[in-house]
Design a protein around this motif. Structure first.
Motif, short mmCIF file in Angstrom:
data_model
loop_
_atom_site.label_atom_id
_atom_site.label_comp_id
_atom_site.label_asym_id
_atom_site.label_seq_id
_atom_site.Cartn_x
_atom_site.Cartn_y
_atom_site.Cartn_z
N ARG A 167 37.36 29.58 27.79
CA ARG A 167 37.61 30.92 27.27
C ARG A 167 36.51 31.91 27.63
N TYR A 168 35.30 31.43 27.88
CA TYR A 168 34.21 32.35 28.19
C TYR A 168 34.16 32.73 29.66
N ASN A 169 35.05 32.18 30.47
CA ASN A 169 35.13 32.60 31.87
C ASN A 169 35.68 34.02 31.98
N CYS A 170 35.12 34.79 32.90
CA CYS A 170 35.58 36.16 33.13
C CYS A 170 37.00 36.14 33.69
N CYS A 171 37.78 37.14 33.33
CA CYS A 171 39.16 37.24 33.83
C CYS A 171 39.21 37.84 35.24
N GLY A 172 38.07 38.34 35.73
CA GLY A 172 38.04 38.90 37.07
C GLY A 172 38.16 40.41 37.14
N PHE A 173 38.29 41.07 35.98
CA PHE A 173 38.43 42.53 36.01
C PHE A 173 37.09 43.17 36.34
N GLY A 174 36.18 43.19 35.38
CA GLY A 174 34.83 43.67 35.64
C GLY A 174 34.76 45.08 36.21
N GLY A 175 35.67 45.96 35.78
CA GLY A 175 35.63 47.34 36.25
C GLY A 175 35.89 47.43 37.75
N THR A 176 34.93 47.98 38.49
CA THR A 176 35.11 48.15 39.94
C THR A 176 35.06 46.82 40.69
N PHE A 177 34.61 45.77 40.04
CA PHE A 177 34.57 44.45 40.70
C PHE A 177 35.96 44.04 41.19
N SER A 178 36.98 44.33 40.38
CA SER A 178 38.34 43.91 40.73
C SER A 178 38.89 44.64 41.96
N THR A 179 38.29 45.78 42.30
CA THR A 179 38.72 46.50 43.49
C THR A 179 37.80 46.22 44.68
N LYS A 180 36.51 46.11 44.41
CA LYS A 180 35.55 45.85 45.49
C LYS A 180 35.59 44.40 45.95
N MET A 181 35.87 43.49 45.04
CA MET A 181 35.92 42.06 45.34
C MET A 181 37.30 41.52 44.98
N ALA A 182 38.33 42.13 45.50
CA ALA A 182 39.71 41.84 45.09
C ALA A 182 40.10 40.38 45.28
N GLU A 183 39.70 39.78 46.39
CA GLU A 183 40.11 38.40 46.66
C GLU A 183 39.48 37.43 45.66
N ILE A 184 38.21 37.66 45.32
CA ILE A 184 37.55 36.82 44.32
C ILE A 184 38.15 37.07 42.95
N SER A 185 38.38 38.34 42.64
CA SER A 185 38.97 38.71 41.35
C SER A 185 40.33 38.04 41.16
N GLU A 186 41.11 38.00 42.22
CA GLU A 186 42.43 37.39 42.14
C GLU A 186 42.34 35.91 41.78
N GLN A 187 41.38 35.22 42.37
CA GLN A 187 41.21 33.81 42.06
C GLN A 187 40.75 33.61 40.61
N MET A 188 39.91 34.52 40.13
CA MET A 188 39.41 34.42 38.76
C MET A 188 40.52 34.66 37.74
N VAL A 189 41.36 35.67 38.00
CA VAL A 189 42.44 35.95 37.05
C VAL A 189 43.51 34.86 37.12
N ASP A 190 43.71 34.27 38.30
CA ASP A 190 44.64 33.15 38.39
C ASP A 190 44.16 31.97 37.56
N GLU A 191 42.85 31.72 37.59
CA GLU A 191 42.28 30.65 36.78
C GLU A 191 42.49 30.94 35.29
N LYS A 192 42.32 32.21 34.92
CA LYS A 192 42.52 32.59 33.52
C LYS A 192 43.98 32.42 33.11
N VAL A 193 44.90 32.86 33.96
CA VAL A 193 46.33 32.71 33.67
C VAL A 193 46.70 31.23 33.54
N ASN A 194 46.16 30.41 34.41
CA ASN A 194 46.45 28.97 34.34
C ASN A 194 45.96 28.38 33.02
N SER A 195 44.82 28.84 32.55
CA SER A 195 44.29 28.36 31.26
C SER A 195 45.19 28.78 30.11
#
Length: 238
Positions: A167-195
């Motif tokens: 639960r303490y893992n980031c969802c990948g949003f992080g403000g501008t992180f989700s746009t600047k690092m979109a590919e990494i953000s996508e993997q992080m939010v997928d991990e969150k959705v899977n959880s």
């Protein structure tokens, strides 16, 4: 108690139901709500992106807007945290830093306010379903609001609360992180959705608008039939 609502940009533009739920909930708990129409962005996006000087005019506007408030409450941990950062950001301007400190000291995230100021853990909410709760990074790690949401959710009649893996893992949003690092953000939010899917919950509860948009958006694209609700909406259910 008279409460001044800091509604935040995300709620104002994208999640107006969260703002309505926050007002209705606080009024039901005996608060008188004030809403200054002059409120704007708290400056968080600019500050987080490194444009500190550009954020200062907005910060000063917000200090002036909320200066006469008895207490300020917001349904966003990260925006409450931004208010807490104001004294440091304006540290080289003593007059403004003093006013910023006063504002920071009377600003609360919604669940923190209910539990630690109003001294309530049961708000009379009723909602049938199985839920899991996403802990947002800034609200828990930096603002330090960890237990209040769980205390309130555990007293919602009809709601079965299941722990969210990692639960303490980031969802990948992080403000501008989700746009600047979109590919990494996508993997992080997928991990969150899977959880979330792993819990077999039919409701995901969160207390941060950015996290909600990010996770709900990914769920929609993956056609995951799990409802995403702000904790204000859950606590306002009856």
């Amino acid at each position: 108690m008279k409460v001044t609502l800091f509604v935040t940009c995300v709620v104002d533009m994208f999640e107006t139901d969260v703002g309505k739920a926050t007002v209705e909930l606080l009024e039901r708990l005996g608060c008188e709500i004030d809403f200054p129409k002059k409120q704007v962005c708290c400056g968080q996006p600019f500050h987080a992106a490194g444009y500190v000087e550009s954020s200062k005019p907005m910060i000063k506007d917000m200090i002036e807007t909320f200066e006469d408030s008895e207490v300020v409450v917001t349904p966003s941990g990260s925006c409450a945290l931004m208010f807490k950062k104001y004294p440091e950001i304006l540290g080289n301007e003593p007059h403004w830093a003093k006013r910023a400190t006063t504002l920071a000291q009377k600003t609360y995230e919604l669940t923190d306010f209910i539990v630690n100021v109003l001294k309530l853990e049961n708000v009379g909410a009723k909602l049938n379903g199985v839920a899991t709760y996403h802990t947002s990074c800034q609200m828990t790690r930096l603002l330090g609001v960890k237990d209040s949401p769980f205390k309130l959710l555990s007293n919602v009649e009809g709601l079965q609360l299941k722990p969210l893996p990692y639960r303490y893992n980031c969802c990948g949003f992080g403000g501008t992180f989700s746009t600047k690092m979109a590919e990494i953000s996508e993997q992080m939010v997928d991990e969150k959705v899977n959880s979330v899917i792993e819990t077999n919950a039919d409701i995901l509860v969160a207390a941060e608008g950015g996290c909600m948009m990010n996770i709900a958006g990914r769920m929609e694209r993956r056609k995951v039939p799990i409802k995403v609700m702000h904790i204000a909406e859950v606590l306002n259910s009856h």
